[in-house]
Design a protein around this motif. Structure first.
Motif, PDB file in Angstrom:
ATOM      1  N   THR A  91      83.756  21.675   9.712  1.00 17.66           N
ATOM      2  CA  THR A  91      82.542  22.454   9.454  1.00 17.66           C
ATOM      3  C   THR A  91      82.849  23.942   9.496  1.00 17.66           C
ATOM      4  OG1 THR A  91      81.262  20.700  10.509  1.00 17.66           O
ATOM      5  CG2 THR A  91      80.163  22.803  10.248  1.00 17.66           C
ATOM      6  N   SER A 146      73.900  15.362  20.890  1.00 19.21           N
ATOM      7  CA  SER A 146      73.694  14.024  20.320  1.00 19.21           C
ATOM      8  C   SER A 146      73.086  14.079  18.920  1.00 19.21           C
ATOM      9  CB  SER A 146      72.785  13.211  21.240  1.00 19.21           C
ATOM     10  OG  SER A 146      71.501  13.785  21.275  1.00 19.21           O
ATOM     11  N   ARG A 147      72.454  15.214  18.595  1.00 16.29           N
ATOM     12  CA  ARG A 147      71.850  15.331  17.257  1.00 16.29           C
ATOM     13  C   ARG A 147      72.901  15.574  16.172  1.00 16.29           C
ATOM     14  NH1 ARG A 147      67.225  18.452  19.298  1.00 16.29           N
ATOM     15  NH2 ARG A 147      68.279  20.364  18.750  1.00 16.29           N
ATOM     16  N   ARG A 148      74.058  16.060  16.584  1.00 15.97           N
ATOM     17  CA  ARG A 148      75.083  16.421  15.609  1.00 15.97           C
ATOM     18  C   ARG A 148      76.041  15.267  15.345  1.00 15.97           C
ATOM     19  NH1 ARG A 148      72.133  19.233  14.376  1.00 15.97           N
ATOM     20  NH2 ARG A 148      72.058  21.464  14.009  1.00 15.97           N
ATOM     21  N   GLU A 149      76.707  15.371  14.198  1.00 17.78           N
ATOM     22  CA  GLU A 149      77.694  14.352  13.849  1.00 17.78           C
ATOM     23  C   GLU A 149      78.866  14.414  14.832  1.00 17.78           C
ATOM     24  OE1 GLU A 149      79.764  15.182  10.263  1.00 17.78           O
ATOM     25  OE2 GLU A 149      79.601  17.321  10.539  1.00 17.78           O
ATOM     26  N   THR A 150      79.504  13.285  15.003  1.00 20.13           N
ATOM     27  CA  THR A 150      80.703  13.286  15.844  1.00 20.13           C
ATOM     28  C   THR A 150      81.848  13.851  15.023  1.00 20.13           C
ATOM     29  OG1 THR A 150      81.096  11.042  15.123  1.00 20.13           O
ATOM     30  CG2 THR A 150      80.037  11.309  17.257  1.00 20.13           C
TER      31      THR A 150
END
Lengths: 162, 61
Positions: free
Chosen positions: A48, A149-153
């Motif tokens: 990212t 937890s809302r974000r992609e791993t």
């Protein structure tokens, strides 16, 4: 307890201020503000971060080039300049006033005014869009820290220091 | 034509940043595919809207 505090402080001093900054959210935000995408790389989201670094910095550099650095001048764009400071590099560049020679002082002739390059305003637009997009990426960095937890791993092989 | 190129470039960068900062753990598609889909729908939609407005303005002139 006092011993713990002292040993923690001495440990921080031994490690230096730079590694400490890299792991705090404020350090990452500051880094991301100065160099878009770098905060994401420091927080472990390397892919990212690299994409953001290329996209936002590419837009910023192209805009500065097209506008002859006028986008970094408060003299040319007194209000929009603050939108551009979404990228910290705009603020840093404004200290050097690279476009001060381009200012037309006194009674500028119409001919001189027409000499302004066609792409000048487009360049300024690109820089200000880069500033707004960088604010968005800084907010994403903060949001990912508040609730990971809302974000992609992270992808395989990517290290996540959060 | 040059204005169109600038518009497309800006839309592309906005699409990339939008997709990267809004991805969640449940996002099904790859980043590239999602960015392409967003870019095509955003840029295509705006161009289509511009075309419709142009046609209507031509009709009423």
């Amino acid at each position: 307890m006092l011993v713990d505090i002292i040993s923690a402080s001495s440990s921080r001093c031994r490690d230096g201020i730079l590694p400490l900054m890299l792991h705090t959210i404020l350090g990452q935000l500051l880094s991301s503000w100065l160099l878009p995408g770098s905060g994401h790389i420091l927080s472990g989201r390397k892919n990212t971060g690299i994409w953001l670094l290329l996209a936002i910095n590419g837009l910023w550099i192209l805009g500065m080039w097209l506008s002859n650095f006028e986008a970094s001048s408060q003299q040319f764009h007194p209000w929009l300049f603050w939108v551009g400071t979404g990228c910290g590099s705009t603020l840093v560049l404004s200290w050097f006033e690279p476009a001060s020679d381009l200012a037309l002082r006194g009674l500028a002739t119409v001919q001189k005014y027409q000499d302004v390059p066609k792409w000048n305003d487009t360049g300024a637009l690109l820089v200000y869009c880069a500033g707004l997009l960088n604010l968005l990426s800084c907010l994403d960095l903060l949001d990912a820290r508040i609730d990971p937890s809302r974000r992609e791993t992270p992808a395989d092989g990517e290290e996540n220091s959060r | 034509m040059s204005d169109l190129a600038a518009f497309l470039l800006l839309t592309l960068v906005i699409s990339i940043v939008h997709v990267l900062v809004t991805r969640t753990a449940r996002s099904p598609q790859s980043v590239r595919r999602e960015t392409t889909r967003y870019f095509l729908s955003a840029a295509g939609g705006m161009l289509l809207l511009g075309l419709i407005i142009e046609v209507i303005s031509e009709l009423f002139q």
